[in-house]
Design an enzyme around this catalytic site. Structure first.
Site, PDB file in Angstrom:
ATOM      1  N   ASP A 226      49.332  49.967 -12.374  1.00  0.00           N
ATOM      2  CA  ASP A 226      50.731  49.011 -12.216  1.00  0.00           C
ATOM      3  C   ASP A 226      50.766  48.624 -11.342  1.00  0.00           C
ATOM      4  OD1 ASP A 226      53.371  49.826 -12.477  1.00  0.00           O
ATOM      5  OD2 ASP A 226      53.426  51.221 -14.219  1.00  0.00           O
TER       6      ASP A 226
ATOM      7  N   HIS B 263      57.294  52.236 -10.240  1.00  0.00           N
ATOM      8  CA  HIS B 263      56.810  51.862 -11.715  1.00  0.00           C
ATOM      9  C   HIS B 263      55.556  52.809 -12.068  1.00  0.00           C
ATOM     10  CE1 HIS B 263      56.227  50.208 -15.256  1.00  0.00           C
ATOM     11  NE2 HIS B 263      57.495  50.032 -15.799  1.00  0.00           N
TER      12      HIS B 263
ATOM     13  N   SER C 173      57.652  52.429 -20.941  1.00  0.00           N
ATOM     14  CA  SER C 173      56.841  51.947 -20.105  1.00  0.00           C
ATOM     15  C   SER C 173      56.795  53.594 -19.795  1.00  0.00           C
ATOM     16  CB  SER C 173      57.597  51.799 -18.442  1.00  0.00           C
ATOM     17  OG  SER C 173      57.697  50.252 -18.602  1.00  0.00           O
TER      18      SER C 173
END
Length: 652
Positions: free
Chosen positions: A195, A236, A411
């Site tokens: 990520d 994230h 996600s």
């Protein structure tokens, strides 16, 4: 290690192992659509013989390049060079830089790397929704059986224990307590979060951080800490990491699905353009230290992109599943996509790959989320956000020691699945990558999942397995997968059968379906005989006056009908179509493949359209021998019992 052909080994085995996914990689794994015309400062340099890193450093320096190391799986013949003065992105290839490398007698080829877009899924950073907490330790329970975590955000983690919070459906969750009560918490398993980085100094993560397995491929150093931005854009990866392995009973945020497992950070998303080399090295980083790779990103979810992994990345994934974890195979978990009903995840070559486990999401009352994509390659589902209040998402860790309750999208779903698989691997450390997929199919539950728009219904395939086009085989059940893992016997070797092809072009017109058939004995009597299906690929070349109106359906000999391509309202392509694209279905899992397979192509449009189905090849993947021999079903009505009975009835 599971061999395709028992006597094959080494490089020749790996070459043969790369089936349609790689044999067609130049076309099928390249973007189908307009090229963005961006070239980066990275170069793939292929030497005439194997060279060590020191020698590659010297050659790179002589020509003004920086050597970023060998490409995974290249045996020292392929290296990643980066030029020191070229801009990261330019509109044309730099022929002089390629020529100067090719003049070196040791270099066979030098290819400047195209740049392409990869997007994080489900990222909706809202700074005001981020909360800080006073950190305090609480006494760890000696006997935790039946005891809930004391972490302050645990009551908000409805996906771990759904008590009806925020309008949720009671007991619609991952059933993690049933796994924890068996003493299974993810010990000795490492999940890599591929990520934008991981805040490994976060107090809820730092003690479960595996520094040895981590790396920053964006900055080329061992410290994958997120780059600072004012809008918290690079939060994230940290959010995903907390879902897997946030610590328990420490007074901080919530708790991870596998709270005693380890997290590795692989920072690779944070640059203007992705390259094949960065992706490949990320997928193949430390394959014997990393058990699971979790990816919550992919091609743009705009409903018109057809894209997937390039050659080096595909090679890295294939090598990972066949050689990683000392031959047991790495597990690649992929978020299915956030393009909603206007997109189809079978047009995403990562999520639709047979080598990955594609995970979709549901919200806390059982509906699909509005952003969920549907496709026949999805294997199972987990959870994303709440129903009544969409701001009530997944509660997890956030940047700079903070916590959040607003993580959402597919996600959020993929790391939850990675956590469940970490529990399964602790319960049985010798599970192969295929064992994990079989266990997922057999233990996932329909529970209360339903399509909010009543488009896709739960259907039973030819051996009694229930599936849904949105949710795959249902929501993951941690308690069940751990219980079955403990008595699991590894499935027989995998084979792939090239079952037939049709190479004559056939017209497709509005108002009429085109039907094509391939009759197969599934390679009976050969070294690649398949009698029990796992993945099925329909490799298709087709074009249309409007690609987005084309729909494709594949029907198995046992009557299971899979929609392998749905209408995509935003896809106006009329030029590129699909070129040897491997559409994949999991819906026929466990079925017998012998007989007639039917492909239907049609336009879903009130406006006249026309097109051609130019080529169709059918590839069957599975085992020759029954996969569940010797396993005792836990209950008479379990999926395992149903499938075993179907297999026995077939023999009779």
């Amino acid at each position: 290690m599971q061999l395709i052909w028992g006597s094959l080994s080494g490089l020749w085995f790996l070459i043969l192992l790369i089936t349609v996914d790689e044999l067609l990689a130049e076309k099928a794994s390249s973007p189908v659509g307009k090229h963005d015309g961006v070239f980066t400062s990275s170069f793939l340099v292929r030497f005439r013989r194997s060279v060590d890193n020191k020698e590659a450093h010297k050659i790179a320096g002589e020509h003004g390049f920086e050597n970023l190391g060998p490409l995974v799986g290249s045996n020292g013949q392929e290296y990643h060079f980066k030029h020191r003065t070229l801009p990261h992105a330019r509109s044309r290839r730099s022929l002089p830089h390629m020529r100067v490398l090719k003049k070196n007698p040791m270099i066979h080829t030098a290819i400047q790397q195209p740049g392409f877009i990869r997007v994080k899924r489900g990222l909706r950073p809202v700074v005001s929704s981020i909360h800080g907490l006073p950190y305090s330790s609480t006494k760890t329970h000696v006997d935790r059986k039946g005891v809930e975590p004391s972490d302050p955000y645990f009551p908000l983690q409805w996906y771990l224990k759904n008590t009806g919070q925020n309008g949720g459906k009671i007991r619609l969750d991952l059933n993690v307590q049933a796994a924890w009560d068996q003493g299974i918490t993810g010990k000795n398993v490492t999940t890599a979060i591929m990520d934008d980085g991981v805040d490994y100094m976060h107090p809820d993560i730092k003690y479960n951080y595996n520094a040895e397995a981590s790396y920053d491929f964006s900055s080329n150093d061992p410290y994958p800490y997120p780059r600072y931005t004012d809008d918290w854009f690079n939060s994230h990866g940290t959010r995903c990491a907390g879902e897997v392995a946030a610590a328990r009973d420490n007074g901080i945020c919530g708790v991870g699905v596998a709270y005693d497992s380890k997290i590795a950070g692989i920072r690779m998303l944070d640059q203007p353009y992705m390259t094949d080399l960065i992706e490949a090295n990320s997928m193949g980083h430390e394959p014997h230290k990393i058990h699971i790779y979790s990816a919550s990103w992919g091609p743009t979810d705009d409903g018109k992109t057809v894209d997937g992994p390039r050659n080096a990345t595909m090679r890295a994934i294939v090598q990972g599943v066949n050689e990683g974890r000392n031959g047991l195979g790495n597990i690649y978990v992929w978020a299915s996509g956030d393009g909603g009903e206007e997109d189809d995840c079978n047009c995403d070559g990562y999520a639709a790959s047979m080598w990955t486990i594609s995970i979709n999401s549901a919200i806390n009352d059982g509906q699909n989320a509005h952003y969920d994509e549907s496709c026949s390659s999805t294997l199972a589902s987990t959870f994303s956000n709440g129903a009544k209040d969409p701001n009530t998402g997944v509660a997890t860790t956030d940047l700079y020691g903070k916590c959040t309750t607003t993580h959402s999208g597919t996600s959020a779903a993929a790391p939850e699945a990675a956590g469940v698989f970490a529990l399964a691997l602790e319960a049985n450390p010798i599970l192969t990558w295929r064992d994990i997929q079989h266990l997922t199919v057999l233990t996932s539950k329909r529970n209360s999942l339903f399509d909010a728009k009543n488009r896709f219904h739960w259907t039973m395939n030819g051996v009694g397995l229930e599936f849904n086009h949105l949710f795959g085989f249902g929501v993951l059940d941690a308690g069940s997968i751990v219980t079955l893992s403990k008595q699991w016997k590894s499935v027989p070797p995998r084979y792939h059968c090239e079952a037939g092809s049709i190479a004559d072009a056939h017209p497709i017109v509005t108002g009429h379906s085109l039907f094509l058939e391939i009759k197969t004995d599934s390679c009976k009597g050969s070294d690649t005989e398949v009698n029990y299906l796992e993945h099925v690929q329909a490799v298709i070349t087709a074009n249309a006056s409007r690609r987005g109106d084309l729909e494709l359906f594949l029907t198995s000999p046992m009557g299971t009908r899979s929609m392998i391509l749905s209408r995509r309202g935003n896809d106006d392509d009329y030029r590129d179509g699909f070129v040897k694209w491997p559409f994949m279905t999991t819906h026929t899992w466990g079925e017998y493949p012998q007989g007639t397979w039917k492909l239907e192509a049609r336009f879903n449009s009130h406006v006249p359209r026309e097109g051609w189905l130019i080529e169709w090849s059918l590839v069957l993947h599975g085992s020759k021998d029954p996969p569940y021999k010797g396993l005792a079903p836990i209950t008479p009505h379990s999926k395992l019992a149903i499938v075993k009975k179907a297999h026995e009835d077939k023999k009779m």
